[in-house]
Design an enzyme around this catalytic site. Structure first.
Site, PDB file in Angstrom:
ATOM      1  N   PRO A  88     -92.329 -46.428  11.227  1.00  0.00           N
ATOM      2  CA  PRO A  88     -90.877 -46.347  11.064  1.00  0.00           C
ATOM      3  C   PRO A  88     -90.381 -44.903  10.914  1.00  0.00           C
ATOM      4  O   PRO A  88     -89.179 -44.650  10.978  1.00  0.00           O
ATOM      5  CB  PRO A  88     -90.607 -47.153   9.786  1.00  0.00           C
ATOM      6  N   GLU A 115     -97.490 -49.065   4.770  1.00  0.00           N
ATOM      7  CA  GLU A 115     -97.679 -48.028   3.734  1.00  0.00           C
ATOM      8  C   GLU A 115     -98.162 -46.709   4.322  1.00  0.00           C
ATOM      9  O   GLU A 115     -98.058 -45.677   3.685  1.00  0.00           O
ATOM     10  CB  GLU A 115     -98.653 -48.493   2.649  1.00  0.00           C
ATOM     11  N   ARG A 153     -92.521 -53.073  32.282  1.00  0.00           N
ATOM     12  CA  ARG A 153     -91.559 -53.558  33.267  1.00  0.00           C
ATOM     13  C   ARG A 153     -90.984 -52.444  34.141  1.00  0.00           C
ATOM     14  O   ARG A 153     -90.393 -52.697  35.175  1.00  0.00           O
ATOM     15  CB  ARG A 153     -90.451 -54.382  32.609  1.00  0.00           C
ATOM     16  N   ASP A 168     -80.203 -51.754  34.926  1.00  0.00           N
ATOM     17  CA  ASP A 168     -80.283 -52.309  33.583  1.00  0.00           C
ATOM     18  C   ASP A 168     -79.273 -51.656  32.652  1.00  0.00           C
ATOM     19  O   ASP A 168     -78.946 -50.485  32.814  1.00  0.00           O
ATOM     20  CB  ASP A 168     -81.656 -52.007  32.949  1.00  0.00           C
TER      21      ASP A 168
HETATM   22 CL1  6GU Z   1     -93.357 -48.751  14.466  1.00  0.00          CL
HETATM   23  N1  6GU Z   1     -93.645 -49.906  12.134  1.00  0.00           N
HETATM   24  C1  6GU Z   1     -93.182 -50.530  11.050  1.00  0.00           C
HETATM   25  N2  6GU Z   1     -94.048 -50.905  10.096  1.00  0.00           N
HETATM   26  N3  6GU Z   1     -91.902 -50.784  10.854  1.00  0.00           N
HETATM   27  C2  6GU Z   1     -91.064 -50.399  11.820  1.00  0.00           C
HETATM   28  C3  6GU Z   1     -91.475 -49.762  12.982  1.00  0.00           C
HETATM   29  C4  6GU Z   1     -92.805 -49.524  13.102  1.00  0.00           C
HETATM   30  N4  6GU Z   1     -90.408 -49.507  13.737  1.00  0.00           N
HETATM   31  C5  6GU Z   1     -89.381 -49.975  13.060  1.00  0.00           C
HETATM   32  N5  6GU Z   1     -89.754 -50.526  11.908  1.00  0.00           N
END
Ligand code: 6GU
Length: 254
Positions: A88, A115, A153, A168
């Site tokens: 994230p 984590e 794709r 798209d």
């Molecule tokens: Cl790549 N991993 C996690 N754990 N949460 C996320 C993410 C990735 N992308 C958005 N939320």
């Protein structure tokens, strides 16, 4: 194109990769997808892939050695693969990044747990960190699947019709905006008719209608995308004639 997925849950990927367009791309030999169970690369007798964080605190951290060994194995003797960590904290995946990644010969996708992974693995092995949006998943696996799908794709020969990725939503054909609404039979559904122009056979009129509908839709749903859209003088005139006003011209986006 080759994908190697490093995960502690290899089964997560079996059914999604065995359906639809991805299945066909694999069968046709356009993509090769290999999953690697990180646990198989653990070195201690308990096959540990994570451990408690130095300094204390919540959760577990993925150990660097099994990840490194799995990357080395996935690399093989082949091309200079790009190592992508799903986290994230990464760069948010968008159509432009998907297009960029579709140009690679091999991607090694490392599914981190929420984590985190040991910082030294990240520093020594990871070329790119990718997130799929500002929300938290239990692990990188669903994100890896999303990345995989969006990239595959785009590969030549994967979509049925040669140019269907061009137009798209978010792509160049739609100027980075949203796509126009689509209709099929029946002509009346739930008391609602298909817009008359789409039945007219007048291709120029249909193109105009679709252009205007796409711009209106983008303005109402994703106004932040409109600033980056580019229009020809003729298109600007058409927009004005239809009372569609754009943000001031000449600013090429945010
Ligand atoms: Cl790549 N991993 C996690 N754990 N949460 C996320 C993410 C990735 N992308 C958005 N939320």
């Amino acid at each position: 194109m080759r994908f190697d997925i490093l995960t502690i849950f290899p089964d997560f990927f079996s059914s999604p990769l065995a359906e639809g367009m991805i299945r066909r791309a694999v069968q046709d030999g356009l993509v090769l997808i290999q999953t690697h169970n990180i646990r198989d690369y653990a070195t201690d007798k308990h096959a540990m892939t994570d451990d408690r964080p130095f300094g204390g605190g919540e959760g577990m951290v993925m150990k660097p050695e099994p990840l490194a060994a799995a990357v080395e194995q996935a690399r093989g003797s082949g091309v200079d693969a790009r190592v992508v960590l799903l986290t994230p904290q990464g760069r948010t995946l968008d159509q432009q990044l998907a297009e960029e990644l579709a140009g690679e010969e091999q991607l090694i996708l490392v599914c981190g747990r929420y984590e985190g992974v040991d910082e030294r693995f990240r520093a020594a092995y990871v070329d790119l960190e990718v997130s799929i949006g500002d929300y938290i998943l239990t692990g990188g696996e669903p994100a890896a699947l999303v990345l995989l799908d969006s990239v595959i794709r785009l590969l030549p020969g994967v979509l049925g019709c040669g140019d269907s990725a061009e137009n798209d939503t978010f792509s160049r054909g739609s100027r980075g905006g949203l796509k126009y609404p689509q209709y099929t039979r029946p002509r009346i559904f739930a008391g609602r008719e298909v817009p008359e122009v789409l039945l007219s056979g007048d291709h120029a009129a249909i193109e105009r209608w679709r252009f205007l509908a796409a711009v209106r839709r983008t303005i109402s749903r994703r106004p932040e995308l409109v600033a980056a859209m580019e229009f020809t003088p003729a298109e600007r005139k058409l927009l004005r004639e239809n009372d569609i006003s754009l943000p001031p011209a000449g600013n090429g986006g945010e």
